[in-house]
Design a protein around this motif. Structure first.
Motif, mmCIF file in Angstrom:
data_model
loop_
_atom_site.group_PDB
_atom_site.id
_atom_site.type_symbol
_atom_site.label_atom_id
_atom_site.label_comp_id
_atom_site.label_asym_id
_atom_site.label_seq_id
_atom_site.Cartn_x
_atom_site.Cartn_y
_atom_site.Cartn_z
ATOM 1 N N ARG A 470 -13.245 -1.873 3.642
ATOM 2 C CA ARG A 470 -13.705 -0.862 2.696
ATOM 3 C C ARG A 470 -14.963 -0.205 3.256
ATOM 4 O O ARG A 470 -15.918 -0.877 3.621
ATOM 5 C CB ARG A 470 -13.998 -1.465 1.329
ATOM 6 C CG ARG A 470 -14.430 -0.395 0.309
ATOM 7 C CD ARG A 470 -14.525 -0.931 -1.097
ATOM 8 N NE ARG A 470 -15.625 -1.870 -1.269
ATOM 9 C CZ ARG A 470 -16.079 -2.276 -2.455
ATOM 10 N NH1 ARG A 470 -15.495 -1.843 -3.555
ATOM 11 N NH2 ARG A 470 -17.067 -3.136 -2.539
ATOM 12 N N CYS A 534 -7.509 9.184 6.950
ATOM 13 C CA CYS A 534 -7.547 8.181 5.892
ATOM 14 C C CYS A 534 -8.004 8.855 4.609
ATOM 15 O O CYS A 534 -9.121 9.366 4.529
ATOM 16 C CB CYS A 534 -8.487 7.049 6.265
ATOM 17 S SG CYS A 534 -8.457 5.659 5.123
ATOM 18 N N SER A 537 -9.973 6.689 -1.445
ATOM 19 C CA SER A 537 -9.431 6.023 -2.628
ATOM 20 C C SER A 537 -10.242 6.360 -3.873
ATOM 21 O O SER A 537 -9.760 6.183 -4.993
ATOM 22 C CB SER A 537 -9.413 4.508 -2.408
ATOM 23 O OG SER A 537 -10.709 4.032 -2.088
ATOM 24 N N TYR A 554 -13.222 4.405 0.936
ATOM 25 C CA TYR A 554 -11.968 4.373 1.683
ATOM 26 C C TYR A 554 -11.532 2.934 1.861
ATOM 27 O O TYR A 554 -12.349 2.039 2.075
ATOM 28 C CB TYR A 554 -12.146 5.017 3.067
ATOM 29 C CG TYR A 554 -12.533 6.464 3.014
ATOM 30 C CD1 TYR A 554 -11.580 7.467 3.095
ATOM 31 C CD2 TYR A 554 -13.858 6.838 2.853
ATOM 32 C CE1 TYR A 554 -11.939 8.804 3.026
ATOM 33 C CE2 TYR A 554 -14.237 8.163 2.787
ATOM 34 C CZ TYR A 554 -13.270 9.145 2.875
ATOM 35 O OH TYR A 554 -13.640 10.462 2.809
ATOM 36 N N GLN A 555 -10.224 2.722 1.777
ATOM 37 C CA GLN A 555 -9.616 1.446 2.104
ATOM 38 C C GLN A 555 -8.879 1.626 3.428
ATOM 39 O O GLN A 555 -7.809 2.221 3.474
ATOM 40 C CB GLN A 555 -8.655 1.003 1.003
ATOM 41 C CG GLN A 555 -9.279 0.895 -0.371
ATOM 42 C CD GLN A 555 -10.263 -0.253 -0.484
ATOM 43 O OE1 GLN A 555 -10.207 -1.205 0.286
ATOM 44 N NE2 GLN A 555 -11.177 -0.160 -1.437
ATOM 45 N N ASP A 613 -10.904 -5.203 -0.969
ATOM 46 C CA ASP A 613 -9.777 -4.266 -0.904
ATOM 47 C C ASP A 613 -9.301 -3.810 -2.275
ATOM 48 O O ASP A 613 -8.221 -3.255 -2.417
ATOM 49 C CB ASP A 613 -8.602 -4.877 -0.146
ATOM 50 C CG ASP A 613 -8.091 -6.155 -0.809
ATOM 51 O OD1 ASP A 613 -8.774 -6.640 -1.723
ATOM 52 O OD2 ASP A 613 -7.038 -6.644 -0.394
ATOM 53 N N THR A 615 -9.251 -1.377 -5.387
ATOM 54 C CA THR A 615 -9.510 0.038 -5.617
ATOM 55 C C THR A 615 -9.962 0.254 -7.044
ATOM 56 O O THR A 615 -9.288 -0.165 -7.976
ATOM 57 C CB THR A 615 -8.237 0.860 -5.357
ATOM 58 O OG1 THR A 615 -7.813 0.621 -4.023
ATOM 59 C CG2 THR A 615 -8.503 2.336 -5.555
#
Length: 616
Positions: A470, A534, A537, A554-555, A613, A615
């Motif tokens: 992340r 990417c 999220s 972002y993941q 991880d 969201t």
């Protein structure tokens, strides 16, 4: 002084005036408060250099209140030495002219946070120092002194001592230099000094750790004379053999002396990196470049021999260079950046830019910044605050945050590189919060297509993509320009560039190959990287004192379990242009990175990486 270390006015108990005071110190009755000990242990860096860089502090006002405890007094804050370029050095010595000087915990913590060893200094000078040494040279005394010095390092969590005996030893049994040869026995006094150094090294490694060290300064010879050799030879090699390393005086003049020293170390089965070549930033001695902003000419000569380097008195930037610059509120910061980064915009009147830029490039290649963040040290979060504020008059190194190394790099497009000085990077302070600020990246002037355009690299980590990574960051950029874009990119060892782009500027396709020139060694070719987009999220707007900023999350997930993220790029421009169609073949020309045709700015306020991880 008695049972406790000497003090300065309000600065705390951090030094002894002499070794004799240390002998009379009663550890059991001393008040060792928790806030007087470093809370950050030293950790060996994941990658080590073949050579080391040492910074010897020697500030004009040691043990100021600001350095010891932190302050919000502008007057006190201005007395403290300011340093943020931790990724360039391996060792930091807190040097003073007191007998035994421990580094204040704030300096220890700042150094350890960046995987830098922190040393105190043990100094004897002048006739009084020589007379005192002669009084203390008894076996029982020297063993106890070695124990006491090692115990101080253990108690206060620093990593060793620079031992500087700039004295003469008057000994009836000593042998004159003219009559000395390899089989001539050393005088009893010199033998006891050698026992002291050897015992101190053994005690440090036993009590502090195998990384702890004793660095011997080149002053006292085996003949009992005060005679700086500025090289490793028969008159000082005995000290080199019992110490962890030797710090050569700065009067070495040419590289030939240093090559002879490296060869002699090899004959003694010691690596060249155990020799620290002294370089005086004031330019004293006859070193190449003459010091100052041309110090790295001497650095280049010394480093090319394979030896390590010790930079002495870097506070020259505050004492000499800064008063010559405009804008008193920022001139200390600007003079330090001139010394370490050679950014032309900081002083338009400086006339030696060709030599300065050349030296800066050599330094970047010869001494690349260290990896500071690995999987073992995730999660990491930093807003890059260096530990002081000129605007608000505060100084507190214990609250300093991670300072990654900022280097200027380029995307390869056409036949020649752009001017590195067109990319500006500088620290901006908050107007309302004394512990807050941001790094501003600025591309001034016209940067049209068909040029070798610029990026900025945060080279401070090496983490795996084998698990979800992340990445969160807070960014602010100018508004009202169609091409104004700001993002981060993750460069991996598998030849991929993960572009963490903002909305509406992501590449339309993935898998395109783009050339990245990730160093300055060869400007005619580049390695091709696969650009991977990417999607964020989460994006949320945040109101700041300078307007609206965006926090992006972002993941990042990779199919390749062995892929490592090695660098973070700050990208200012149109990300879609990164994947424009390349010419046929493996040519590196023709990529048009569409940056704004006017002055472009972006501010990086905060960066966090972890393995969460989930969201939101």
């Amino acid at each position: 002084m008695g049972e406790t270390p000497s003090t300065t006015s309000g600065a705390g108990s951090w030094y002894f005036s002499s070794l004799k005071e240390l002998l009379h110190w009663d550890e059991s009755s001393s008040a060792l408060h928790l806030d007087q000990k470093s809370r950050v242990p030293f950790q060996e860096p994941s990658t080590t250099r073949h050579q080391r860089v040492l910074l010897c502090h020697d500030a004009p006002q040691p043990y100021s209140v600001a350095e010891c405890y932190g302050t919000r007094s502008r007057t006190e804050a201005e007395l403290a030495y300011h340093f943020r370029e931790w990724s360039f050095i391996d060792d930091f010595v807190y040097f003073t002219h007191h007998g035994v000087s421990m580094p204040p915990p704030a300096w220890v913590e700042a150094a350890h946070r960046h995987h830098v060893r922190c040393f105190g200094s043990c100094v004897l000078e002048h006739a009084a120092g020589g007379a005192l040494l002669e009084q203390l040279l008894h076996l029982r005394t020297i063993f106890f002194l070695a124990y006491r010095l090692a115990r101080l390092a253990e108690l206060f969590s620093f990593d060793g001592w620079l031992v500087n005996f700039e004295v003469e030893i008057r000994d009836d049994a000593k042998v004159s230099p003219s009559s000395r040869n390899q089989s001539t026995p050393l005088s009893p006094a010199i033998q006891r000094v050698l026992i002291f150094v050897s015992t101190l090294r053994e005690q440090l490694q036993k009590r502090v750790g195998t990384h702890a060290a004793v660095i011997w300064y080149d002053a006292l010879t085996v003949d009992g004379e005060l005679a700086h050799q500025s090289r490793l030879n028969a008159r000082n090699e005995a000290f080199f053999q019992v110490a962890s390393a030797m710090y050569l005086d700065y009067r070495w003049e040419t590289g030939q002396r240093l090559l002879e020293s490296v060869a002699r170390a090899s004959q003694l089965n010691r690596p060249a990196k155990d020799i620290y070549v002294g370089i005086d930033v004031y330019g004293r001695g006859k070193m190449p470049g003459g010091g100052g902003f041309r110090t790295f000419e001497a650095f280049d000569v010394a480093w090319s021999t394979g030896a390590s380097v010790a930079l002495f008195a870097p506070a020259w930037t505050m004492q000499v260079a800064a008063p010559r610059l405009y804008h008193p509120e920022t001139r200390d910061e600007r003079s330090a950046q001139l010394f370490w980064l050679y950014q032309r915009h900081l002083d338009q009147q400086w006339t030696h830019w060709n030599a300065a830029i050349w030296a800066w490039k050599r330094f970047q290649h010869l001494c690349p910044p260290r990896v500071l963040v690995t999987d073992a040290s995730l999660a990491v979060e930093t807003s890059f605050w260096p530990g002081w504020s000129r605007r608000h008059g505060s100084f507190d190194l214990r609250r300093a945050q991670l300072q990654p190394s900022f280097l200027r790099e380029w995307i390869a497009s056409c036949t020649r590189p752009c001017d590195a000085e067109r990319v500006l990077l500088y620290w901006m302070e908050s107007a309302t919060d004394s512990d807050c600020g941001w790094f501003r990246v600025e591309f001034p002037g016209v940067l049209g297509p068909g040029r070798l355009e610029a990026l900025v690299v945060l080279r401070f980590l090496c983490v795996a993509l084998s698990m979800p990574l992340r990445v969160r960051y807070l960014v602010r950029s100018e508004t009202g320009r169609d091409l104004q874009r700001c993002a981060l990119g993750l460069v991996t060892d598998k030849g991929r560039l993960w572009t963490l782009g903002c909305r509406d500027c992501a590449p339309t396709t993935t898998g395109k190959r783009i050339p990245l020139l990730m160093n300055e060694r060869d400007t005619t070719s580049a390695t091709f990287y696969e650009a991977v987009c990417c999607e964020p999220s989460a994006i949320k707007g945040i109101a700041t004192e300078q307007g609206i900023s965006e926090e992006r999350e972002y993941q990042v997930k990779s199919a390749d379990a062995a892929e490592l993220v090695q660098e973070v790029l700050i990208i200012l421009g149109d990300l879609a242009a990164l994947t424009e169609k390349l010419p046929t073949g493996d040519q590196t020309t023709g990529v048009a990175l569409a940056l704004a045709n006017h002055q472009s700015k972006a501010d990086i306020l905060w960066l966090a990486l972890d393995r969460n991880d989930s969201t939101p």
